[in-house]
Design a protein around this motif. Structure first.
Motif, short mmCIF file in Angstrom:
data_model
loop_
_atom_site.label_atom_id
_atom_site.label_comp_id
_atom_site.label_asym_id
_atom_site.label_seq_id
_atom_site.Cartn_x
_atom_site.Cartn_y
_atom_site.Cartn_z
N LYS A 29 -6.20 13.66 -32.64
CA LYS A 29 -6.66 12.44 -31.52
C LYS A 29 -7.68 13.08 -31.05
O LYS A 29 -7.87 13.70 -30.61
CB LYS A 29 -5.64 12.27 -30.65
CG LYS A 29 -4.24 11.15 -31.38
CD LYS A 29 -4.68 9.46 -31.08
CE LYS A 29 -3.01 8.78 -31.47
NZ LYS A 29 -3.89 8.12 -32.41
N VAL A 30 -9.13 12.20 -31.45
CA VAL A 30 -9.98 12.78 -30.56
C VAL A 30 -11.13 11.00 -30.35
O VAL A 30 -10.70 10.41 -30.84
CB VAL A 30 -11.04 13.49 -32.14
CG1 VAL A 30 -10.38 14.85 -32.85
CG2 VAL A 30 -11.33 12.52 -33.78
N THR A 31 -11.45 11.23 -29.92
CA THR A 31 -13.19 10.41 -28.61
C THR A 31 -14.13 10.81 -29.58
O THR A 31 -14.44 12.05 -29.35
CB THR A 31 -12.62 10.65 -27.64
OG1 THR A 31 -11.03 9.82 -26.95
CG2 THR A 31 -13.18 8.62 -27.40
N LEU A 32 -14.77 9.96 -30.56
CA LEU A 32 -15.79 9.89 -31.02
C LEU A 32 -16.85 9.44 -29.63
O LEU A 32 -16.89 9.26 -28.96
CB LEU A 32 -15.88 9.18 -32.78
CG LEU A 32 -14.70 9.53 -33.23
CD1 LEU A 32 -15.03 8.38 -34.58
CD2 LEU A 32 -14.99 10.60 -34.21
N GLU A 47 -11.49 5.97 -30.41
CA GLU A 47 -10.35 7.08 -30.47
C GLU A 47 -9.93 7.30 -32.49
O GLU A 47 -9.80 5.75 -32.41
CB GLU A 47 -9.22 6.71 -29.87
CG GLU A 47 -7.81 8.30 -30.13
CD GLU A 47 -6.74 7.94 -29.24
OE1 GLU A 47 -6.26 7.96 -29.25
OE2 GLU A 47 -7.48 8.23 -27.38
N ALA A 48 -9.80 8.04 -32.78
CA ALA A 48 -10.02 8.00 -34.25
C ALA A 48 -8.50 9.07 -34.03
O ALA A 48 -8.05 9.93 -33.40
CB ALA A 48 -10.93 8.00 -35.26
N TYR A 56 -8.85 11.75 -36.89
CA TYR A 56 -9.06 12.65 -37.57
C TYR A 56 -10.72 12.55 -37.34
O TYR A 56 -11.09 11.69 -36.16
CB TYR A 56 -9.40 12.29 -39.46
CG TYR A 56 -10.12 11.21 -39.59
CD1 TYR A 56 -10.87 11.28 -39.70
CD2 TYR A 56 -9.21 9.86 -39.75
CE1 TYR A 56 -11.70 9.91 -40.29
CE2 TYR A 56 -9.95 9.20 -40.01
CZ TYR A 56 -11.33 9.15 -40.52
OH TYR A 56 -11.82 7.94 -40.42
N TYR A 57 -11.07 14.06 -37.28
CA TYR A 57 -13.42 13.80 -37.21
C TYR A 57 -14.09 14.32 -38.05
O TYR A 57 -12.94 15.31 -38.85
CB TYR A 57 -12.98 14.71 -35.78
CG TYR A 57 -13.89 15.14 -35.32
CD1 TYR A 57 -14.77 14.26 -34.63
CD2 TYR A 57 -14.79 16.36 -35.57
CE1 TYR A 57 -16.30 14.54 -34.61
CE2 TYR A 57 -16.78 16.68 -34.89
CZ TYR A 57 -16.83 14.93 -34.74
OH TYR A 57 -17.74 15.64 -34.15
N ASP A 76 -16.21 16.97 -38.91
CA ASP A 76 -18.02 17.52 -38.44
C ASP A 76 -18.31 17.90 -39.14
O ASP A 76 -18.60 19.33 -39.60
CB ASP A 76 -16.63 18.75 -37.70
CG ASP A 76 -17.80 19.67 -36.46
OD1 ASP A 76 -19.09 18.98 -36.67
OD2 ASP A 76 -17.20 21.21 -36.17
N THR A 121 -20.23 5.45 -36.82
CA THR A 121 -18.85 5.31 -36.36
C THR A 121 -19.80 4.05 -36.20
O THR A 121 -19.11 3.45 -36.81
CB THR A 121 -18.39 6.03 -35.46
OG1 THR A 121 -17.78 7.29 -35.59
CG2 THR A 121 -17.21 5.05 -35.14
N ARG A 126 -17.37 5.89 -42.39
CA ARG A 126 -16.00 5.72 -42.03
C ARG A 126 -15.81 4.37 -41.90
O ARG A 126 -14.03 4.38 -41.70
CB ARG A 126 -16.22 6.25 -40.18
CG ARG A 126 -16.97 7.89 -40.16
CD ARG A 126 -16.74 8.12 -38.77
NE ARG A 126 -15.15 7.37 -37.92
CZ ARG A 126 -14.20 8.61 -37.73
NH1 ARG A 126 -14.37 9.88 -38.03
NH2 ARG A 126 -13.36 8.53 -37.06
N LYS A 135 -15.03 7.43 -46.25
CA LYS A 135 -13.25 7.67 -45.27
C LYS A 135 -11.99 7.91 -47.21
O LYS A 135 -11.71 8.80 -47.07
CB LYS A 135 -13.01 7.34 -44.60
CG LYS A 135 -12.17 6.15 -44.54
CD LYS A 135 -11.67 5.29 -43.41
CE LYS A 135 -11.38 4.32 -43.94
NZ LYS A 135 -10.22 3.99 -42.01
#
Length: 193
Positions: A30-33, A38-39, A41-42, A44, A137, A165, A187
């Motif tokens: 869980k990440v906040t872009l 919120e997603a 995956y990220y 990077d 995004t 994405r 993606k």
């Protein structure tokens, strides 16, 4: 350590870059872009665009993407920092092919000192330019760059992104900026859902 960095065909470069993105850049969890979304995956992509091997493939794949789409341009760059290594990779690959393509950097805001510029590098006035991104995004960074470049007198002819994405950025960019938004990988091609 010796790695052969001689030019390869575009299909080989695309496949190797896809592998490197999956191996180096995809982070699960869980990440906040930056967009606030919120997603699970990220991606990077700085782990790829700043990597000794994959940066060469970034240049080959992105220049190939633009060439295949028939986009003629004099310079490539975008909003610092994600776009910087992408623009440099395109410039280096074009140079290896004997082509004169410059790069530029777009600051998030115009400087209040020195030359007071928002777009740094060789002049973009009257030139056809491409805005590049590692991933997008919402399209906000690309659109900020498009606006700054137009104010600086450039003719923005396209936006090109390494990874789309599939969150509406492409559509928003095309509708708002009125230029094509190309991407090298969706993606889905990276096994992300």
């Amino acid at each position: 350590m010796s790695t052969d960095f001689s030019p390869v065909d575009l299909a080989t470069a695309r496949e190797r870059l896809r592998e490197l993105i999956k191996d180096l850049a995809v982070v699960r969890g869980k990440v906040t872009l930056a967009s606030g979304i919120e997603a699970d995956y990220y991606v990077d992509l700085r782990r790829v665009t700043l990597h000794h091997e994959s940066s060469r493939y970034v240049g080959q794949v992105m220049l190939g993407l633009l060439d295949e789409a028939g986009i003629a341009f004099d310079a490539a760059g975008g909003l610092t920092m994600g776009a910087d290594p992408v623009g440099n990779a395109i410039m280096r690959t074009a140079g290896d092919q004997g082509r004169a393509v410059d790069t530029f950097v777009v600051r998030k805001a115009q400087k209040s000192y020195g030359m007071g510029r928002q777009v740094e590098g060789p002049s973009v006035v009257g030139r056809d330019v491409v805005v590049v991104e590692d991933t997008s995004t919402t399209g906000g960074s690309a659109l900020t760059a498009v606006e700054a470049l137009q104010k600086a007198g450039a003719n923005v002819v396209a936006v090109a992104v390494i990874v789309d994405r599939r969150t509406g950025a492409k559509e928003r960019i095309e509708e708002t900026a009125g230029v094509p938004c190309l991407y090298a990988y969706s993606k889905d091609e990276l096994g992300l859902d």
